[in-house]
Design a protein around this motif. Structure first.
Motif, PDB file in Angstrom:
ATOM      1  N   ARG A 147     -21.269 -26.387  14.593  1.00 10.19           N
ATOM      2  CA  ARG A 147     -20.448 -25.297  14.105  1.00 10.19           C
ATOM      3  C   ARG A 147     -21.235 -24.531  13.055  1.00 10.19           C
ATOM      4  N   ARG A 148     -21.094 -23.204  13.043  1.00  9.08           N
ATOM      5  CA  ARG A 148     -21.847 -22.383  12.102  1.00  9.08           C
ATOM      6  C   ARG A 148     -20.921 -21.445  11.347  1.00  9.08           C
ATOM      7  N   THR A 149     -21.252 -21.238  10.088  1.00 12.53           N
ATOM      8  CA  THR A 149     -20.560 -20.255   9.258  1.00 12.53           C
ATOM      9  C   THR A 149     -21.606 -19.405   8.553  1.00 12.53           C
ATOM     10  N   GLU A 150     -21.152 -18.445   7.787  1.00 13.62           N
ATOM     11  CA  GLU A 150     -22.093 -17.582   7.071  1.00 13.62           C
ATOM     12  C   GLU A 150     -22.981 -18.384   6.128  1.00 13.62           C
ATOM     13  N   ALA A 151     -22.476 -19.509   5.628  1.00 14.12           N
ATOM     14  CA  ALA A 151     -23.252 -20.339   4.702  1.00 14.12           C
ATOM     15  C   ALA A 151     -24.501 -20.930   5.350  1.00 14.12           C
ATOM     16  N   ASP A 152     -24.550 -20.962   6.687  1.00  8.45           N
ATOM     17  CA  ASP A 152     -25.693 -21.536   7.394  1.00  8.45           C
ATOM     18  C   ASP A 152     -26.835 -20.543   7.602  1.00  8.45           C
ATOM     19  N   ILE A 153     -26.619 -19.277   7.310  1.00  7.45           N
ATOM     20  CA  ILE A 153     -27.645 -18.264   7.584  1.00  7.45           C
ATOM     21  C   ILE A 153     -28.945 -18.522   6.816  1.00  7.45           C
ATOM     22  N   PRO A 154     -28.918 -18.841   5.519  1.00  7.47           N
ATOM     23  CA  PRO A 154     -30.188 -19.089   4.821  1.00  7.47           C
ATOM     24  C   PRO A 154     -31.003 -20.214   5.442  1.00  7.47           C
ATOM     25  N   GLU A 155     -30.323 -21.254   5.934  1.00  7.85           N
ATOM     26  CA  GLU A 155     -31.044 -22.378   6.539  1.00  7.85           C
ATOM     27  C   GLU A 155     -31.519 -22.062   7.949  1.00  7.85           C
ATOM     28  N   LEU A 156     -30.666 -21.458   8.760  1.00 11.42           N
ATOM     29  CA  LEU A 156     -30.965 -21.284  10.180  1.00 11.42           C
ATOM     30  C   LEU A 156     -31.657 -19.973  10.531  1.00 11.42           C
ATOM     31  N   GLY A 157     -31.580 -18.983   9.655  1.00 11.68           N
ATOM     32  CA  GLY A 157     -32.177 -17.692   9.990  1.00 11.68           C
ATOM     33  C   GLY A 157     -31.527 -17.102  11.227  1.00 11.68           C
ATOM     34  N   VAL A 158     -32.353 -16.615  12.160  1.00 11.87           N
ATOM     35  CA  VAL A 158     -31.834 -15.953  13.349  1.00 11.87           C
ATOM     36  C   VAL A 158     -31.011 -16.900  14.216  1.00 11.87           C
ATOM     37  N   LYS A 159     -31.275 -18.199  14.141  1.00  8.71           N
ATOM     38  CA  LYS A 159     -30.529 -19.166  14.943  1.00  8.71           C
ATOM     39  C   LYS A 159     -29.050 -19.214  14.563  1.00  8.71           C
ATOM     40  N   ALA A 160     -28.723 -18.798  13.353  1.00  8.18           N
ATOM     41  CA  ALA A 160     -27.323 -18.779  12.939  1.00  8.18           C
ATOM     42  C   ALA A 160     -26.510 -17.819  13.802  1.00  8.18           C
ATOM     43  N   PHE A 161     -27.179 -16.781  14.313  1.00  9.00           N
ATOM     44  CA  PHE A 161     -26.497 -15.759  15.093  1.00  9.00           C
ATOM     45  C   PHE A 161     -26.610 -15.995  16.594  1.00  9.00           C
ATOM     46  N   PHE A 162     -27.300 -17.047  16.986  1.00 13.04           N
ATOM     47  CA  PHE A 162     -27.525 -17.290  18.413  1.00 13.04           C
ATOM     48  C   PHE A 162     -26.193 -17.537  19.112  1.00 13.04           C
ATOM     49  N   PHE A 163     -25.973 -16.790  20.197  1.00  6.17           N
ATOM     50  CA  PHE A 163     -24.688 -16.820  20.910  1.00  6.17           C
ATOM     51  C   PHE A 163     -24.958 -16.229  22.287  1.00  6.17           C
ATOM     52  N   SER A 164     -24.382 -16.789  23.320  1.00  2.78           N
ATOM     53  CA  SER A 164     -24.721 -16.316  24.662  1.00  2.78           C
ATOM     54  C   SER A 164     -23.502 -16.020  25.502  1.00  2.78           C
ATOM     55  N   ASN A 165     -23.475 -14.804  26.047  1.00  2.00           N
ATOM     56  CA  ASN A 165     -22.394 -14.398  26.936  1.00  2.00           C
ATOM     57  C   ASN A 165     -22.559 -14.926  28.353  1.00  2.00           C
ATOM     58  N   VAL A 166     -23.598 -15.717  28.599  1.00  3.02           N
ATOM     59  CA  VAL A 166     -23.681 -16.389  29.889  1.00  3.02           C
ATOM     60  C   VAL A 166     -22.430 -17.223  30.103  1.00  3.02           C
ATOM     61  N   CYS A 167     -21.944 -17.849  29.023  1.00  2.68           N
ATOM     62  CA  CYS A 167     -20.658 -18.560  29.052  1.00  2.68           C
ATOM     63  C   CYS A 167     -20.182 -18.715  27.610  1.00  2.68           C
ATOM     64  N   SER A 168     -19.223 -17.901  27.228  1.00  6.17           N
ATOM     65  CA  SER A 168     -18.719 -17.930  25.853  1.00  6.17           C
ATOM     66  C   SER A 168     -17.224 -17.667  25.845  1.00  6.17           C
ATOM     67  N   ALA A 169     -16.593 -17.941  24.716  1.00  4.51           N
ATOM     68  CA  ALA A 169     -15.159 -17.705  24.558  1.00  4.51           C
ATOM     69  C   ALA A 169     -14.889 -17.193  23.149  1.00  4.51           C
ATOM     70  N   VAL A 170     -13.925 -16.283  23.033  1.00  8.99           N
ATOM     71  CA  VAL A 170     -13.585 -15.695  21.737  1.00  8.99           C
ATOM     72  C   VAL A 170     -12.066 -15.554  21.641  1.00  8.99           C
ATOM     73  N   LEU A 171     -11.522 -15.877  20.477  1.00 11.97           N
ATOM     74  CA  LEU A 171     -10.108 -15.644  20.219  1.00 11.97           C
ATOM     75  C   LEU A 171      -9.848 -14.138  20.268  1.00 11.97           C
ATOM     76  N   ALA A 172      -8.936 -13.709  21.127  1.00  8.27           N
ATOM     77  CA  ALA A 172      -8.765 -12.282  21.410  1.00  8.27           C
ATOM     78  C   ALA A 172      -8.429 -11.466  20.162  1.00  8.27           C
ATOM     79  N   ASP A 173      -7.497 -11.938  19.346  1.00  2.00           N
ATOM     80  CA  ASP A 173      -7.102 -11.165  18.163  1.00  2.00           C
ATOM     81  C   ASP A 173      -8.282 -10.919  17.236  1.00  2.00           C
ATOM     82  N   VAL A 174      -9.110 -11.942  17.054  1.00  2.00           N
ATOM     83  CA  VAL A 174     -10.262 -11.806  16.165  1.00  2.00           C
ATOM     84  C   VAL A 174     -11.338 -10.931  16.808  1.00  2.00           C
TER      85      VAL A 174
END
Length: 314
Positions: A147-174
């Motif tokens: 699980r990742r939050t904004e607090a992980d960005i300094p440690e993970l760098g670009v990996k914090a934002f890694f996300f793939s629409n090959v297969c993903s899910a998002v809460l519609a309201d958000v």
């Protein structure tokens, strides 16, 4: 869980998908998904897949080939799903084949439980994938969830934002709260969405237990074109991606890939490994400086040449 799954809609952009329709249909049926909740956005396919999608009961929506946009087309599907009352939006590509019949339940579980607002699945290499491509899947999609939050960005760098629409899910309201996917960008609309979610204070989760089979064995020329587009994307990336350190991650990839090759006693692949690394690096750097290049050259260097054609028409 079953009542929650019924509130889920799947958005699937498609083009000439004849080889994949039956496989996708069988896996969705095993999940008890009403195929009318699977929205196929087809970019004017020239094979017989449109007829097959319709015959099998999928909700089918046709768009022109010229109007396809990574973010915009998915936003269209999300709007159609939201009109049906979808609470969870699942985004897939036509060549992502579920590895088992639990993938959807696993993928949406962190959203249903409130642990995250967005998730993405593990991608496994196809059986025929090359050793280098196998490594790429295992490197980017490991066997443990995170699980990742904004607090992980300094440690993970670009990996914090890694996300793939090959297969993903998002809460519609958000999803709609943060404006959905960005439109009219060359690629990485999924990464940008993840960045917006993190900056808004939400958590995203990589779910290793949700697995799809998906990989590509690109040629050197294709690797170059794809990474030219990656560089072009980062050249125009907004403030949401501040802190995305790309260079260090690339070096780590090459170092670990070399170890993987040697561990499998395939030293003969080292020249190709080096050539791929050089192609990716040079293309990325060129893409970051695309504003210095004439438009006809950009179209030749790009994997998504239609993006530049659309900009030319504007």
């Amino acid at each position: 869980m079953e009542s929650e799954v019924k509130k889920t809609s799947i958005i699937l952009p498609a083009l000439n998908a004849r080889l994949f329709v039956d496989k996708i249909s069988s896996h969705l049926s095993a999940q008890n998904i009403d195929l009318q909740r699977v929205i196929v956005i087809d970019s004017s396919s020239q094979d017989d897949s449109p007829m097959i999608w319709k015959d099998q009961g999928f909700r089918f929506h046709n768009i022109s080939r010229q109007s396809f946009d990574h973010g915009g087309t998915r936003n269209l599907g999300a709007r159609l799903a939201s009109e049906q009352g979808a609470e969870i939006l699942v985004f897939m590509t036509q060549d992502a084949i579920p590895a088992d019949d639990r993938w959807l339940e696993e993928l949406t579980a962190p959203i249903v439980s409130g642990q995250a607002v967005a998730t993405f699945a593990r991608q496994l290499p196809r059986p025929e994938a090359s050793l280098l491509e196998q490594f790429s899947r295992y490197f980017n999609y490991p066997g443990h969830s995170r699980r990742r939050t904004e607090a992980d960005i300094p440690e993970l760098g670009v990996k914090a934002f890694f996300f793939s629409n090959v297969c993903s899910a998002v809460l519609a309201d958000v999803f709609w709260e943060v404006g959905g996917f960005p439109e009219h960008i060359i690629m990485n609309e999924d990464m940008t969405l993840a960045a917006k979610l993190l900056r808004a204070g939400y958590a995203i989760e990589y779910v290793a237990g949700a697995q799809v089979v998906h990989s590509h064995d690109y040629t050197l020329a294709q690797q170059f074109r794809r990474n030219f587009d990656v560089g072009a994307f980062f050249a125009g990336a907004g403030p949401e991606l501040a802190g995305a350190k790309v260079g260090g991650e690339g070096l780590r990839f090459v170092r670990e890939q070399l170890r993987y090759v040697l561990r499998h006693r395939r030293a003969d692949l080292i020249p190709l490994l080096i050539a791929e690394a050089a192609a990716k690096f040079s293309a990325f750097q060129l893409g970051k400086r695309h504003h210095l290049l004439p438009l006809p050259l950009k179209k030749k260097l790009s994997m998504h040449s239609y993006h530049w054609e659309q900009k030319e028409k504007k």
